[in-house]
Design a protein around this motif. Structure first.
Motif, PDB file in Angstrom:
ATOM      1  N   GLN A   4      -9.064  -2.965  -6.319  1.00  0.00           N
ATOM      2  CA  GLN A   4      -9.652  -4.057  -5.548  1.00  0.00           C
ATOM      3  C   GLN A   4     -10.799  -4.711  -6.315  1.00  0.00           C
TER       4      GLN A   4
ATOM      5  N   ASP B 250      -7.350   6.747  -2.925  1.00  0.00           N
ATOM      6  CA  ASP B 250      -8.376   5.833  -2.416  1.00  0.00           C
ATOM      7  C   ASP B 250      -9.289   5.355  -3.541  1.00  0.00           C
TER       8      ASP B 250
ATOM      9  N   ARG C 218      -9.589   1.401  -4.676  1.00  0.00           N
ATOM     10  CA  ARG C 218     -10.885   0.703  -4.721  1.00  0.00           C
ATOM     11  C   ARG C 218     -11.123   0.104  -6.101  1.00  0.00           C
TER      12      ARG C 218
ATOM     13  N   VAL D  30      -9.196  -0.768   7.788  1.00  0.00           N
ATOM     14  CA  VAL D  30      -9.524   0.625   8.098  1.00  0.00           C
ATOM     15  C   VAL D  30     -10.354   1.277   6.991  1.00  0.00           C
ATOM     16  N   ASP D  31     -10.810   0.494   6.038  1.00  0.00           N
ATOM     17  CA  ASP D  31     -11.592   1.036   4.923  1.00  0.00           C
ATOM     18  C   ASP D  31     -12.836   0.162   4.742  1.00  0.00           C
TER      19      ASP D  31
ATOM     20  N   TRP E   9       0.821  -1.213   0.000  1.00  0.00           N
ATOM     21  CA  TRP E   9       0.000   0.000   0.000  1.00  0.00           C
ATOM     22  C   TRP E   9       0.853   1.260   0.000  1.00  0.00           C
TER      23      TRP E   9
ATOM     24  N   SER F 244     -15.338   0.346   2.736  1.00  0.00           N
ATOM     25  CA  SER F 244     -15.693   0.033   1.355  1.00  0.00           C
ATOM     26  C   SER F 244     -14.904  -1.170   0.849  1.00  0.00           C
ATOM     27  N   LEU F 245     -13.610  -1.182   1.136  1.00  0.00           N
ATOM     28  CA  LEU F 245     -12.793  -2.330   0.745  1.00  0.00           C
ATOM     29  C   LEU F 245     -13.252  -3.592   1.458  1.00  0.00           C
ATOM     30  N   ARG F 246     -13.582  -3.436   2.735  1.00  0.00           N
ATOM     31  CA  ARG F 246     -14.001  -4.599   3.521  1.00  0.00           C
ATOM     32  C   ARG F 246     -15.305  -5.182   2.981  1.00  0.00           C
TER      33      ARG F 246
ATOM     34  N   ARG G   8      -5.470  -3.239   4.167  1.00  0.00           N
ATOM     35  CA  ARG G   8      -6.095  -1.921   4.059  1.00  0.00           C
ATOM     36  C   ARG G   8      -7.569  -1.976   4.427  1.00  0.00           C
ATOM     37  N   ALA G   9      -8.229  -3.098   4.164  1.00  0.00           N
ATOM     38  CA  ALA G   9      -9.653  -3.232   4.457  1.00  0.00           C
ATOM     39  C   ALA G   9      -9.968  -3.103   5.943  1.00  0.00           C
TER      40      ALA G   9
END
Length: 220
Positions: A68, A61, A65, A125-126, A34, A128-130, A122-123
């Motif tokens: 991802q 960001d 996304r 703390v994010d 990252w 949307s990614l999670r 990263r997911a």
């Protein structure tokens, strides 16, 4: 459909440029994680200007996304293809089918692991990614469990509806740990990847095909 933080390309040349940027960003994640995925580095690798990146993605960001979604769309497609092939093996003994399902799951995670690892971290703390990552996890579970539960009458565990998802979690969690932290991170015992896959297969077979004394009923 465009994802949040990115703009829909209008022309073929723009689509080609977008593809180059995504591929460069994917490679940057693979090589440097990252922190190493900086816009200037991605732009240089893609052969475009920094402005071209920002024309298509609102910020870093937005780019991450998009990467991802691109990566996990490929993972989803590969998982579906792998398990579709297994569904056609109706004559395979159930022990062999368990082994094939374990292998297919682990191999697809590992295949994309160099990019998935940074995304998984990263997911945390994010959101949307999670959320997008959870969708792929759910698909993997559905494919694995549906395949084996279709042969539930040949399993020896008392509650296949619970046991098969537990087997999935054992394999999937191990595979995700491997690609996120590396094969030896935080663990005392080093296990070669092929040996680990073998032991996970044996674990699932013994668990799902156990008899009263814990032995496996069918030949592997």
């Amino acid at each position: 459909m465009a994802q949040a933080g990115q703009r829909t390309p209008q022309q073929e040349r723009s689509r080609v440029t977008r593809r180059k940027i995504l591929d460069a960003a994917r490679q940057a994640l693979k090589d440097a994680g990252w922190e190493g995925m900086v816009i200037s580095r991605v732009a240089a690798a893609a052969g475009v200007s920094v402005g071209s990146v920002y024309e298509r993605f609102s910020d870093k960001d937005g780019l991450i996304r998009a990467v991802q979604h691109d990566v996990l769309d490929r993972v989803d497609a590969d998982l579906r293809a792998a398990f579709a092939r297994l569904e056609g093996e109706a004559d395979t003994p159930v022990a062999g089918l368990i082994a094939a399902a374990v292998r297919a799951l682990a191999e697809q995670v590992d295949r994309h692991g160099a990019v998935m690892g940074p995304l998984i971290l990263r997911a945390a703390v994010d959101a949307s990614l999670r959320e997008r990552g959870n969708a792929t996890s759910a698909l993997a579970e559905e494919l694995f469990t549906s395949l084996l539960l279709a042969r539930s009458g040949e399993l020896s565990c008392s509650e296949p509806g619970t046991a098969v998802p537990v087997a999935f979690r054992a394999v999937f969690s191990t595979a995700v740990w491997q690609v996120t932290f590396g094969p030896d991170a935080g663990l005392r015992h080093q296990i070669a990847e092929d040996r680990l896959l073998h032991e996970l297969t044996m674990l699932c077979q013994s668990y799902l095909l156990r008899t009263g004394d814990g032995t496996v009923e069918e030949e592997r």
